[in-house]
Design a protein around this motif. Structure first.
Motif, PDB file in Angstrom:
ATOM      1  N   PHE A 186      37.984 -61.611  27.781  1.00  0.00           N
ATOM      2  CA  PHE A 186      36.912 -61.249  28.704  1.00  0.00           C
ATOM      3  C   PHE A 186      36.765 -62.340  29.756  1.00  0.00           C
ATOM      4  CE2 PHE A 186      35.978 -58.922  24.838  1.00  0.00           C
ATOM      5  CZ  PHE A 186      35.636 -57.667  25.312  1.00  0.00           C
ATOM      6  N   VAL A 187      36.837 -61.940  31.016  1.00  0.00           N
ATOM      7  CA  VAL A 187      36.773 -62.887  32.137  1.00  0.00           C
ATOM      8  C   VAL A 187      35.601 -62.506  33.034  1.00  0.00           C
ATOM      9  CG1 VAL A 187      37.995 -63.827  34.128  1.00  0.00           C
ATOM     10  CG2 VAL A 187      39.267 -63.234  32.052  1.00  0.00           C
ATOM     11  N   GLU A 188      34.704 -63.446  33.271  1.00  0.00           N
ATOM     12  CA  GLU A 188      33.538 -63.195  34.108  1.00  0.00           C
ATOM     13  C   GLU A 188      33.867 -63.521  35.563  1.00  0.00           C
ATOM     14  OE1 GLU A 188      30.380 -65.511  32.487  1.00  0.00           O
ATOM     15  OE2 GLU A 188      30.342 -64.409  30.583  1.00  0.00           O
ATOM     16  N   ALA A 189      33.703 -62.527  36.445  1.00  0.00           N
ATOM     17  CA  ALA A 189      34.026 -62.721  37.860  1.00  0.00           C
ATOM     18  C   ALA A 189      33.306 -61.683  38.700  1.00  0.00           C
ATOM     19  CB  ALA A 189      35.533 -62.628  38.088  1.00  0.00           C
ATOM     20  N   ASP A 190      33.091 -62.008  39.966  1.00  0.00           N
ATOM     21  CA  ASP A 190      32.439 -61.121  40.920  1.00  0.00           C
ATOM     22  C   ASP A 190      33.399 -60.917  42.088  1.00  0.00           C
ATOM     23  OD1 ASP A 190      30.936 -59.825  42.810  1.00  0.00           O
ATOM     24  OD2 ASP A 190      29.277 -61.261  42.808  1.00  0.00           O
ATOM     25  N   PHE A 191      33.878 -59.683  42.285  1.00  0.00           N
ATOM     26  CA  PHE A 191      34.852 -59.406  43.348  1.00  0.00           C
ATOM     27  C   PHE A 191      34.269 -59.597  44.744  1.00  0.00           C
ATOM     28  CE2 PHE A 191      36.399 -56.904  39.716  1.00  0.00           C
ATOM     29  CZ  PHE A 191      37.615 -57.527  39.568  1.00  0.00           C
ATOM     30  N   GLY A 192      32.954 -59.704  44.819  1.00  0.00           N
ATOM     31  CA  GLY A 192      32.355 -59.978  46.111  1.00  0.00           C
ATOM     32  C   GLY A 192      32.522 -61.431  46.541  1.00  0.00           C
ATOM     33  N   GLN A 193      32.969 -62.270  45.596  1.00  0.00           N
ATOM     34  CA  GLN A 193      33.184 -63.683  45.880  1.00  0.00           C
ATOM     35  C   GLN A 193      34.673 -63.944  46.099  1.00  0.00           C
ATOM     36  OE1 GLN A 193      30.488 -65.713  46.216  1.00  0.00           O
ATOM     37  NE2 GLN A 193      29.311 -63.837  45.813  1.00  0.00           N
ATOM     38  N   ALA A 194      34.986 -64.700  47.131  1.00  0.00           N
ATOM     39  CA  ALA A 194      36.389 -64.920  47.502  1.00  0.00           C
ATOM     40  C   ALA A 194      37.181 -65.642  46.417  1.00  0.00           C
ATOM     41  CB  ALA A 194      36.455 -65.706  48.811  1.00  0.00           C
ATOM     42  N   ASP A 195      36.514 -66.458  45.602  1.00  0.00           N
ATOM     43  CA  ASP A 195      37.226 -67.277  44.621  1.00  0.00           C
ATOM     44  C   ASP A 195      37.201 -66.688  43.213  1.00  0.00           C
ATOM     45  OD1 ASP A 195      34.561 -67.617  44.095  1.00  0.00           O
ATOM     46  OD2 ASP A 195      34.667 -69.808  43.848  1.00  0.00           O
ATOM     47  N   TRP A 196      37.025 -65.368  43.079  1.00  0.00           N
ATOM     48  CA  TRP A 196      36.908 -64.765  41.747  1.00  0.00           C
ATOM     49  C   TRP A 196      38.133 -65.033  40.882  1.00  0.00           C
ATOM     50  CZ3 TRP A 196      40.467 -61.437  39.845  1.00  0.00           C
ATOM     51  CH2 TRP A 196      41.311 -60.794  40.760  1.00  0.00           C
ATOM     52  N   ILE A 197      39.304 -65.188  41.491  1.00  0.00           N
ATOM     53  CA  ILE A 197      40.534 -65.401  40.723  1.00  0.00           C
ATOM     54  C   ILE A 197      40.478 -66.695  39.911  1.00  0.00           C
ATOM     55  CG2 ILE A 197      41.755 -66.650  42.547  1.00  0.00           C
ATOM     56  CD1 ILE A 197      43.298 -63.990  40.220  1.00  0.00           C
ATOM     57  N   GLN A 198      39.637 -67.641  40.324  1.00  0.00           N
ATOM     58  CA  GLN A 198      39.526 -68.909  39.605  1.00  0.00           C
ATOM     59  C   GLN A 198      38.953 -68.723  38.206  1.00  0.00           C
ATOM     60  OE1 GLN A 198      41.017 -71.524  40.799  1.00  0.00           O
ATOM     61  NE2 GLN A 198      41.495 -70.338  42.655  1.00  0.00           N
ATOM     62  N   SER A 199      38.345 -67.587  37.955  1.00  0.00           N
ATOM     63  CA  SER A 199      37.864 -67.289  36.605  1.00  0.00           C
ATOM     64  C   SER A 199      38.995 -66.784  35.712  1.00  0.00           C
ATOM     65  CB  SER A 199      36.764 -66.224  36.669  1.00  0.00           C
ATOM     66  OG  SER A 199      35.666 -66.676  37.413  1.00  0.00           O
ATOM     67  N   LEU A 201      42.474 -67.470  36.244  1.00  0.00           N
ATOM     68  CA  LEU A 201      43.603 -68.404  36.134  1.00  0.00           C
ATOM     69  C   LEU A 201      43.486 -69.396  34.976  1.00  0.00           C
ATOM     70  CD1 LEU A 201      44.325 -69.120  39.911  1.00  0.00           C
ATOM     71  CD2 LEU A 201      45.577 -67.612  38.362  1.00  0.00           C
ATOM     72  N   PRO A 202      42.296 -69.935  34.626  1.00  0.00           N
ATOM     73  CA  PRO A 202      42.228 -70.892  33.517  1.00  0.00           C
ATOM     74  C   PRO A 202      42.469 -70.280  32.146  1.00  0.00           C
ATOM     75  CG  PRO A 202      40.362 -71.156  35.006  1.00  0.00           C
ATOM     76  CD  PRO A 202      41.029 -69.866  35.365  1.00  0.00           C
ATOM     77  N   PRO A 207      50.770 -65.912  35.724  1.00  0.00           N
ATOM     78  CA  PRO A 207      51.118 -65.326  37.026  1.00  0.00           C
ATOM     79  C   PRO A 207      52.593 -64.980  37.177  1.00  0.00           C
ATOM     80  CG  PRO A 207      49.762 -67.296  37.291  1.00  0.00           C
ATOM     81  CD  PRO A 207      50.207 -67.264  35.868  1.00  0.00           C
ATOM     82  N   SER A 208      53.440 -65.499  36.294  1.00  0.00           N
ATOM     83  CA  SER A 208      54.871 -65.235  36.407  1.00  0.00           C
ATOM     84  C   SER A 208      55.296 -63.962  35.682  1.00  0.00           C
ATOM     85  CB  SER A 208      55.668 -66.420  35.860  1.00  0.00           C
ATOM     86  OG  SER A 208      55.512 -66.532  34.455  1.00  0.00           O
ATOM     87  N   CYS A 209      54.399 -63.370  34.920  1.00  0.00           N
ATOM     88  CA  CYS A 209      54.731 -62.166  34.149  1.00  0.00           C
ATOM     89  C   CYS A 209      54.391 -60.895  34.929  1.00  0.00           C
ATOM     90  CB  CYS A 209      53.955 -62.151  32.838  1.00  0.00           C
ATOM     91  SG  CYS A 209      54.474 -63.397  31.645  1.00  0.00           S
ATOM     92  N   ARG A 210      55.190 -59.860  34.704  1.00  0.00           N
ATOM     93  CA  ARG A 210      54.866 -58.575  35.336  1.00  0.00           C
ATOM     94  C   ARG A 210      53.543 -58.070  34.778  1.00  0.00           C
ATOM     95  NH1 ARG A 210      55.827 -52.687  35.203  1.00  0.00           N
ATOM     96  NH2 ARG A 210      56.062 -52.037  37.370  1.00  0.00           N
ATOM     97  N   THR A 211      52.632 -57.758  35.665  1.00  0.00           N
ATOM     98  CA  THR A 211      51.277 -57.393  35.284  1.00  0.00           C
ATOM     99  C   THR A 211      50.893 -56.048  35.884  1.00  0.00           C
ATOM    100  OG1 THR A 211      50.666 -59.743  35.247  1.00  0.00           O
ATOM    101  CG2 THR A 211      48.868 -58.141  35.318  1.00  0.00           C
ATOM    102  N   VAL A 212      50.189 -55.252  35.098  1.00  0.00           N
ATOM    103  CA  VAL A 212      49.557 -54.039  35.601  1.00  0.00           C
ATOM    104  C   VAL A 212      48.093 -54.364  35.838  1.00  0.00           C
ATOM    105  CG1 VAL A 212      48.852 -51.675  35.086  1.00  0.00           C
ATOM    106  CG2 VAL A 212      51.133 -52.460  34.422  1.00  0.00           C
ATOM    107  N   PHE A 213      47.658 -54.286  37.095  1.00  0.00           N
ATOM    108  CA  PHE A 213      46.258 -54.460  37.434  1.00  0.00           C
ATOM    109  C   PHE A 213      45.636 -53.066  37.573  1.00  0.00           C
ATOM    110  CE2 PHE A 213      48.248 -58.346  39.007  1.00  0.00           C
ATOM    111  CZ  PHE A 213      47.371 -59.324  38.546  1.00  0.00           C
ATOM    112  N   LEU A 214      44.682 -52.772  36.720  1.00  0.00           N
ATOM    113  CA  LEU A 214      43.982 -51.495  36.788  1.00  0.00           C
ATOM    114  C   LEU A 214      42.665 -51.721  37.516  1.00  0.00           C
ATOM    115  CD1 LEU A 214      43.574 -48.519  36.015  1.00  0.00           C
ATOM    116  CD2 LEU A 214      42.633 -49.297  33.823  1.00  0.00           C
ATOM    117  N   TRP A 215      42.523 -51.088  38.672  1.00  0.00           N
ATOM    118  CA  TRP A 215      41.360 -51.283  39.542  1.00  0.00           C
ATOM    119  C   TRP A 215      40.766 -49.910  39.808  1.00  0.00           C
ATOM    120  CZ3 TRP A 215      41.539 -53.503  45.201  1.00  0.00           C
ATOM    121  CH2 TRP A 215      40.332 -54.164  45.471  1.00  0.00           C
TER     122      TRP A 215
END
Length: 325
Positions: A186-199, A201-202, A207-215
């Motif tokens: 579970f990752v807490e993030a707000d897509f309205g914030q430009a830096d949401w990816i920082q939640s 990445l830690p 990032p090197s693996c093939r990923t399915v992003f479901l949006w």
């Protein structure tokens, strides 16, 4: 068959109408008033109720949705039963759905069929990519229950990304319903914030693996700038062969949901529709240009409701993060 179903349904619904009204009031109160009190999304309840209904009516198996829908305090499955009993009874008698929930051919879909039709299209796209991807990242996960079914065996790692309040609410009631969630990050993030990816990445997200992003069911509530910024962020933080599965709504739907009654209900929980594309003319070309403008490549996609005189009401698409791949 339709005539028989109609003859069975109408008198039953007329007799049941006072009870249906009570059921609708229960669902509406929990979904709107209780969600507002808890500071949660009421549209997420709408979606899980659609999934609950699909399971109850036999359109799609989702035991987790049934359990979670019954556990959350901003919902009433008793109210749903009271509303839908005449339709369920007719379906049981005839062995097929009548009026709702139904899953017509994509071109014949209407906004009333949104959850069944949209869910089926996304299920197919996820299944088509599961064997060749290591990670599933569900952006704006809400009350989605896909991570707790067969997909838990299909991906090495599954992440659910959403705002802190929604995550805390969901985790508490997954536990209350006896649903195992230990395999989900579970990752807490707000897509309205430009830096949401920082939640994200830690965590152990790679990032090197093939990923399915479901949006799914998110872009409608964002600004165009936020939608574009999210694609840019994913391109910078995901492998070249990763994909985004997303839905893009027609501007006419955005306009429809800004009418007084719908806008009022959304504003109760701080939600507002913003982004859509003009699918009234060349929907295929509009979607392709949208993908290109965001540096992505349009792959498999489906329009729902394309038989409508104003064009489809939504496009469900697989977008390659690197358009040249």
């Amino acid at each position: 068959m339709f005539i028989l179903a109609f003859l069975l349904f109408v008198p039953l619904q007329l007799l049941w109408l006072p009870i249906s009204v009570i059921g609708a009031a229960l669902v509406g109160y929990r979904q709107l008033v209780v969600s507002k009190r808890l500071g949660l999304s009421q549209t997420a309840v709408e979606i899980i109720n659609g999934r609950w209904t699909m399971d109850v009516f036999g359109l799609r198996q989702d035991v987790t949705a049934r359990k979670l829908a019954a556990a959350i305090p901003n919902n009433s499955t008793i109210g749903l039963w009271l509303c839908l009993f005449p339709l369920w009874a007719v379906q049981r008698l005839l062995g097929r759905p009548f009026l709702y929930p139904t899953r017509p051919a994509p071109e014949k879909a209407t906004f009333a069929n949104l959850v069944p039709s949209r869910t089926a299209e996304f299920d197919a796209l996820i299944e088509a990519n599961a064997a060749t991807a290591d990670q599933l990242v569900i952006l704006g996960a809400g009350l989605d229950t896909r991570a707790y079914g067969p997909l838990r065996e299909r991906f090495d790692r599954i992440y659910e990304v959403d705002e802190a309040a929604n995550q805390a609410h969901k985790r508490a009631h997954l536990a209350a319903a006896g649903i195992d969630s230990e395999h989900v990050r579970f990752v807490e993030a707000d897509f309205g914030q430009a830096d949401w990816i920082q939640s994200l990445l830690p965590s152990d997200y790679d990032p090197s693996c093939r990923t399915v992003f479901l949006w799914e069911g998110v872009t409608l509530y964002l600004s165009q700038a936020s939608v574009s910024a999210t694609f840019e962020t994913l391109q910078l933080n995901a492998s070249a062969d990763s994909i985004v599965l997303t839905d893009i709504y027609a501007q006419r739907i955005v306009k429809l949901m800004k009418n007084k009654a719908i806008r009022w209900s959304l504003e109760m929980t701080g939600e507002e529709t913003n982004f859509g594309l003009d699918f009234a003319g060349d929907a295929e070309g509009v979607l392709a240009r949208f993908a290109s403008s965001n540096g992505t490549g349009l792959r498999q996609h489906q329009f729902l409701g394309s038989n409508h005189k104003s064009g489809p009401f939504v496009a469900i698409a697989q977008l390659a993060l690197k358009s040249g791949e």
